[in-house]
Structures are given as structure tokens and as C-alpha cells.
Write an enzyme that holds these catalytic residues in place. Structure first.
Site, PDB file in Angstrom:
ATOM      1  N   ASP A  93       0.684  -0.998   0.080  1.00  0.00           N
ATOM      2  CA  ASP A  93       0.037   0.158  -0.240  1.00  0.00           C
ATOM      3  C   ASP A  93       1.078   1.221   0.147  1.00  0.00           C
ATOM      4  OD1 ASP A  93      -2.484   1.952   0.547  1.00  0.00           O
ATOM      5  OD2 ASP A  93      -3.438  -0.387   1.629  1.00  0.00           O
ATOM      6  N   ASP A 133      -3.518   4.668  -2.302  1.00  0.00           N
ATOM      7  CA  ASP A 133      -4.248   5.086  -1.225  1.00  0.00           C
ATOM      8  C   ASP A 133      -5.069   6.673  -1.537  1.00  0.00           C
ATOM      9  OD1 ASP A 133      -5.656   4.648   1.415  1.00  0.00           O
ATOM     10  OD2 ASP A 133      -4.603   6.506   2.141  1.00  0.00           O
ATOM     11  N   GLU A 177      -7.215   3.442  -5.113  1.00  0.00           N
ATOM     12  CA  GLU A 177      -8.187   3.357  -4.853  1.00  0.00           C
ATOM     13  C   GLU A 177      -9.020   4.463  -5.641  1.00  0.00           C
ATOM     14  OE1 GLU A 177     -10.149   4.027  -0.280  1.00  0.00           O
ATOM     15  OE2 GLU A 177      -7.916   5.363  -0.530  1.00  0.00           O
ATOM     16  N   HIS A 196     -11.054  -3.419   3.574  1.00  0.00           N
ATOM     17  CA  HIS A 196     -11.029  -2.875   5.136  1.00  0.00           C
ATOM     18  C   HIS A 196     -11.948  -1.943   5.491  1.00  0.00           C
ATOM     19  CE1 HIS A 196      -8.508  -0.119   2.708  1.00  0.00           C
ATOM     20  NE2 HIS A 196      -7.651   0.277   3.939  1.00  0.00           N
ATOM     21  N   ASP A 197     -12.398  -0.802   4.646  1.00  0.00           N
ATOM     22  CA  ASP A 197     -13.097   0.220   4.716  1.00  0.00           C
ATOM     23  C   ASP A 197     -14.922   0.026   4.288  1.00  0.00           C
ATOM     24  OD1 ASP A 197     -11.012   1.308   5.299  1.00  0.00           O
ATOM     25  OD2 ASP A 197     -10.703   1.741   2.901  1.00  0.00           O
TER      26      ASP A 197
HETATM   27  C1  NOJ Z   1      -7.891   4.821   2.592  1.00  0.00           C
HETATM   28  C2  NOJ Z   1      -8.087   3.760   3.306  1.00  0.00           C
HETATM   29  O1  NOJ Z   1      -8.915   2.854   2.097  1.00  0.00           O
HETATM   30  C3  NOJ Z   1      -8.798   3.655   4.547  1.00  0.00           C
HETATM   31  O2  NOJ Z   1      -8.541   2.573   5.517  1.00  0.00           O
HETATM   32  C4  NOJ Z   1      -8.076   5.085   5.539  1.00  0.00           C
HETATM   33  O3  NOJ Z   1      -8.194   4.980   6.537  1.00  0.00           O
HETATM   34  C5  NOJ Z   1      -8.184   6.341   4.932  1.00  0.00           C
HETATM   35  N1  NOJ Z   1      -7.498   5.796   2.930  1.00  0.00           N
HETATM   36  C6  NOJ Z   1      -7.086   7.087   4.688  1.00  0.00           C
HETATM   37  O4  NOJ Z   1      -5.978   6.731   4.469  1.00  0.00           O
END
Ligand code: NOJ
Length: 452
Positions: free
Chosen positions: A98, A200, A263, A328-329
Site C-alpha cells: 500500500d 491510497d 483506490e 477493509h473499509d
Molecule cells: C483509505 C484507506 O483505505 C482507509 O483505510 C484509510 O483510513 C484512509 N484512506 C486514509 O488513509
């Protein structure tokens, strides 16, 4: 022999805190991942993406990086990572890590220097603005983790921008020195042999140079001061968006077969979402964007069909489609739908052209964790609400039926889900209808059918 990205069929996302603990501290680590590579190999996985394991104070569990070139002791050492890399490659598995390019931790030496005085050479690595005349924030931008996106630095009397937590100050990509730092970091990992990067939160890489107010959402959610109460027409997708992505991705040209996957969640309020995908995908031949639309699509064949076709239609040239059901989000797919529908959607996902992404545990049908407010660890959770927290999709991998599911010998950092779906149970029953068997069969099929 390791295949080229173009011929890879699957990517398995590992949230390292939750995959396998080998030190008995209740938190997963790199050696734990290495020890499970044979499992991934048997599953038919051809590449892994490991969420951040870099030095970090962990206010956002690694997405707040304090040193981009080292491993946090929680996860092990650089040598552990090198071993993971070579063991993965020995099994023909590619390794993607990442990259968090748009913000650092407030503990990063750059920020520590930057906040020390207005004329510090690192000051312009971050985004600083004077208060308005009444002392308030420079504009109305909101943080995606809640509240305003500006924090007053008392020592120097200016606000700094933080699109996420106040412990994650935004980097200033308009500063060429920052862009050079970031491409050097990519080179550091590519030189080591890393095959690619998931990049990210790229929407904030360029912002309105005039820092204008975001427009108020005419249909605001219940909380009229929240992030969703605004249309993000100034705080993201600034005029240099594609230029900066292109610069970052161009590092891939210096190496053989490296890939970046961004992302990216297109924003329906900002226009045609598939056009937005196209813009990102076209930023560079060796950059792609995750297809994340399943997370909010209705259960409707026609919607699904047209969304997939639109995305594929935009994924021209060298871009690789990356199909995801979660990460994971996002709430676990089994909990968003139900087991049967999730199984059907997984089936579809595993037969998509390009790369099918599997979030750890989805292959055994893991559900959202059930957590009490006191067990919440994610600082993004609104008022520690156990309902909306991202911790629900981050509970420990369920390997077997022992007390901590084979994840650890100690109390894990998040509680193990009490459902009995584990790797062992699924393999022992040999039930061909199980989620695991379906994954194994289709992932193996992908390995042998390059057209998928
Ligand atoms: C996206 C990531 O997937 C997330 O987990 C993170 O909290 C935010 N970006 C900030 O980096």
C-alpha cells in the site's frame, strides 16, 4: 515462474493486523503472512495486496505513516518483509503493497520539522493557510473521518489541512519536492522486488488552487455538518489530478512489469462515474482503478450488468480491470447481502475478466464482527458507534475452531467473530457448496484460463 500482471487472475487483500499473529501479542504480523502462503497457494491466489505495515503511531492503523521505508515493530522487520517477498515469489505469488501518498502521520519527521516554524524548509511539504479574520478555518472543507478538515497549529498560528484525522496532515502535491519524495519511495520498494502498489485515497492528490468553499449538498443527510452534507467540488479532483497520477505511475516504466492500482470511489455528485473511472484509468497505462460499485448497487441484474459493462468499456489499453466486493473499509459482503446472494456475487466476481480481488476471510464467508462500543478501536468510528465502525470488517481471520480461531494464542486486538465458518471446518467437511470450495475451484480455473 511468476506470471505478468496481465496474466494474473486474482489478488488477495490482507489486513496484516488481522491475518495471523506469530508473536502472541494479539496482532497479526509479516511472519504470520509468510506462514500462510501455502494456504493462499492452495487456494489458487496469484497476487497479494498487503495493507500498510510501515512505521506508524497507528492512529489509523498504518494509514498514518511515520517512515515510508521501514516496517513497524508491531509487524516485524524489513528482513521479515524481504523473506515474505522471496517466499511469495518462490510460489509464483506477486506482492503488492500500500502506498499512502496524500498524507503522512503528524509524527513523520517532515511534519515535525514543518510545524516547527513558518520558514522551515519542510513547511511547504504540507498545506498551510492563515485563519480567516475572525480566526476561523480557511474554508468549509470537511474531514472524511468527521469534523472540519483544518487544525490550528498554535505555535505558528496557521491552519494545516487534514482530509482524514488531524493526525494525518495532507501532503502538498503542488510542491515538486513532495512528488520527488514519493516517486523515490516507490523506487525503494520496487528496487527490493515489490511488484506493485495499491495507491491510497488519490482523489485528494490535487485540490482547488483557490481553496474555494465546497458547495452545500441540496439533499443533506441528517447531520448537516458532516462530510456528506457537502458536494466535494473543491476539496478533491483539482486541475492536476491526472498529471500527478501519471507522474507517480511513470515510475513503473523504469522497471519490468510493475503496476499501480488506485483506490478510487467515483463521486456520483460530481458527474458520470464511469467517465471518472476512465479519467483515472487513462492517467497511465500501468495504472488501474478498482471497480467498487458492488458495494452500493441494488440487487438487480440489469444494474449490475450495465455497471460492469460501463467499467469494462472504460478499461481500455493496458489497464487491468480489478473487480472487488469489499475491503477493509466496507461492510463484509455476506453481511451486506446474505449468504446465498453473497455466494452468487462471489461466483460472478470470480469469473470477471481481469483480476478478481478477494478480501481476506470472504472466501470462507466471514461476517461483520459483533462489537460492543468499548471494543471499537477505529478512530474514524462516529461516536464509537459499533454499527458503522470499520472494525466490523477487520476482525481476525478464522482459521480453525480454537478459542482465538487459530489467529493468535493471546486475546486478539479485535474479538473473533463467533460464527463457525473457518478454513478448517470448510475444508474438513469437503462440502463442494461451501464458499471456500467455490473460491478454490474458480480460482484454479482462472489460473488455467488466461482469458478470464
Ligand atoms: C483509505 C484507506 O483505505 C482507509 O483505510 C484509510 O483510513 C484512509 N484512506 C486514509 O488513509
Amino acid at each position: 515462474m511468476t506470471k505478468r500482471w496481465r496474466d494474473i487472475g486474482s489478488l488477495y487483500q490482507i489486513y496484516p493486523r488481522s491475518f495471523q499473529d506469530t508473536t502472541g501479542d494479539g496482532v497479526g504480523d509479516l511472519n504470520g503472512i509468510t506462514g500462510r502462503l501455502d494456504y493462499l497457494s492452495c487456494l489458487g491466489i496469484e497476487a497479494v495486496w498487503i495493507s500498510p505495515f510501515f512505521t506508524s503511531p497507528m492512529t489509523d492503523f498504518g494509514y498514518d505513516v511515520a517512515n515510508y521505508r521501514d516496517v513497524d515493530p508491531t509487524f516485524g522487520t524489513l528482513d521479515d518483509f524481504r523473506r515474505l517477498l522471496s517466499e511469495a515469489h518462490a510460489r509464483g505469488i506477486k506482492v503488492m503493497i500500500d502506498l499512502v501518498p496524500c498524507h503522512t502521520s503528524d509524527q513523520h519527521p517532515w511534519f515535525v520539522e514543518a510545524r516547527s516554524s513558518r520558514d522551515n524548509p519542510k513547511r511547504e511539504y504540507y498545506v498551510w493557510k492563515d485563519p480567516q479574520e475572525d480566526g476561523s478555518e480557511p474554508n468549509n472543507w470537511r474531514s472524511q473521518s468527521g469534523g472540519r478538515a483544518w487544525m490550528l497549529d498554535e505555535t505558528t498560528g496557521q491552519y494545516y489541512l487534514h482530509s482524514f484525522l488531524y493526525t494525518q496532515p495532507d501532503l502538498n502535491w503542488d510542491n515538486p519536492a513532495v512528488r520527488r519524495e514519493m516517486t523515490d519511495i516507490v523506487r525503494f520498494w520496487f528496487d527490493m522486488g515489490v511488484d506493485g502498489m495499491r495507491v491510497d485515497a488519490i482523489w485528494g492528490i490535487s485540490k482547488d488552487p483557490n481553496f474555494g468553499d465546497d458547495t452545500r449538498n441540496p439533499n443533506p443527510p441528517h447531520d448537516t455538518e458532516s462530510y456528506g452534507a457537502f458536494i466535494h467540488d473543491h476539496c478533491k479532483y483539482g486541475p492536476h489530478f491526472t498529471q500527478y497520477l501519471r507522474e507517480l505511475a511513470s515510475v513503473c516504466d523504469e522497471y519490468s512489469d510493475r503496476h499501480l492500482v488506485f483506490e478510487f470511489y467515483p463521486d456520483a455528485q460530481l458527474g458520470d462515474i464511469y467517465e471518472q473511472y476512465r479519467e483515472v484509468i487513462h492517467a497511465h497505462p500501468r495504472g488501474s482503478a478498482f471497480f467498487m460499485e458492488h458495494r452500493h448497487m441494488s440487487w438487480h441484474a440489469e444494474h449490475t450488468r450495465s455497471a460492469i459493462l460501463d467499467y469494462l468499456h472504460r478499461s481500455v489499453g493496458e489497464a487491468i480491470p480489478f473487480f472487488c466486493l469489499g475491503n477493509h473499509d466496507q461492510p463484509r459482503v455476506v453481511s451486506r447481502l446474505d449468504y446465498e446472494r453473497a455466494r452468487a456475487l462471489n461466483f460472478l466476481n470470480l469469473l470477471m475478466p481481469g483480476i478478481s480481488v478477494v478480501y481476506y476471510g470472504d472466501e470462507i464467508g466471514m461476517e461483520n464482527g459483533v462489537l460492543a462500543a468499548t471494543q471499537i478501536r477505529d478512530n474514524f468510528s462516529p461516536a464509537n458507534s459499533p454499527v458503522d465502525s470499520r472494525d466490523l470488517e477487520r476482525t481476525p481471520m478464522q482459521w480453525n475452531s480454537s478459542s482465538f480461531a487459530g489467529f493468535s494464542t493471546a486475546e486478539p486486538w479485535l474479538p473473533v467473530h463467533e460464527n463457525r465458518s473457518t478454513v478448517n471446518v470448510a475444508s474438513e467437511t469437503g462440502d463442494s457448496r461451501s464458499m471456500l470450495a467455490m473460491h478454490q475451484n474458480l480460482l484454479k480455473l482462472r489460473q488455467s484460463m488466461p482469458l478470464l
